[in-house]
Design an enzyme around this catalytic site. Sequence first.
Site, mmCIF file in Angstrom:
data_model
loop_
_atom_site.group_PDB
_atom_site.id
_atom_site.type_symbol
_atom_site.label_atom_id
_atom_site.label_comp_id
_atom_site.label_asym_id
_atom_site.label_seq_id
_atom_site.Cartn_x
_atom_site.Cartn_y
_atom_site.Cartn_z
ATOM 1 N N GLU A 117 0.723 -1.227 0.139
ATOM 2 C CA GLU A 117 -0.068 0.254 0.053
ATOM 3 C C GLU A 117 0.863 1.144 0.062
ATOM 4 O O GLU A 117 1.667 1.295 0.748
ATOM 5 C CB GLU A 117 -0.926 -0.090 1.405
ATOM 6 C CG GLU A 117 -1.823 -1.242 1.344
ATOM 7 C CD GLU A 117 -3.250 -0.692 0.702
ATOM 8 O OE1 GLU A 117 -3.244 0.334 0.199
ATOM 9 O OE2 GLU A 117 -4.087 -1.503 0.670
ATOM 10 N N ASP A 166 -7.342 1.693 -7.991
ATOM 11 C CA ASP A 166 -5.715 2.065 -7.181
ATOM 12 C C ASP A 166 -4.477 1.105 -8.000
ATOM 13 O O ASP A 166 -5.244 0.178 -8.232
ATOM 14 C CB ASP A 166 -5.626 1.880 -5.774
ATOM 15 C CG ASP A 166 -6.284 0.565 -5.039
ATOM 16 O OD1 ASP A 166 -7.161 0.145 -5.680
ATOM 17 O OD2 ASP A 166 -5.370 0.167 -4.314
#
Length: 187
Positions: A117, A166
């Site tokens: 992430e 994303d």
Amino acid sequence: MRKQLEDGWYQGIQHCPSPNFNERPQGEISLLVIHNISLPPGQFGTGQVQAFFTNCLQADAHPYFAGIASMTVSAHFLIERDGRIFQFVSCLDRAWHAGVSCFKGRENCNDFSLGIELEGTDHLPFTDAQYAALIELTRALQMAYPAVTIERICGHSDIAPGRKTDPGPAFDWARLRSALIKDKEAS
């Protein structure tokens, strides 16, 4: 270069163990998935991503949190805006980052992937410090897991199209791939 210990945790990275993981069904690691996250959305350096991945997010701390606080998710790594890296799950274990997913016809990407992430959003540029940390971490992961080739590094949007966006259009794929190709050519 970061060094992985026998238990799948890396030295020189802040460990923040998450309870949200399980055993990999076949022990295979052959895919790297890049994500982005910020909590609350668009706010950085809050420590709320760490709270979320360790099931400590307070539902009443922000209106957005009420809808996600009960979720049990994790990733192997988080790279904050300043380049600091956190590890939540051993690389040897299955983190819960990809959800319903498919890579080249193979479903359940959590079974064979590592998740990184990046603290950010789809539309804000990521920082130089984040790219430097991501490149260094990716190099270390590729050394430990040679099946994670450049062709097997993708975004969450690639394995869950229509459901996830994303790391988003602000992520510079050419920058990452160019750095990794230069490394390969130099070795």
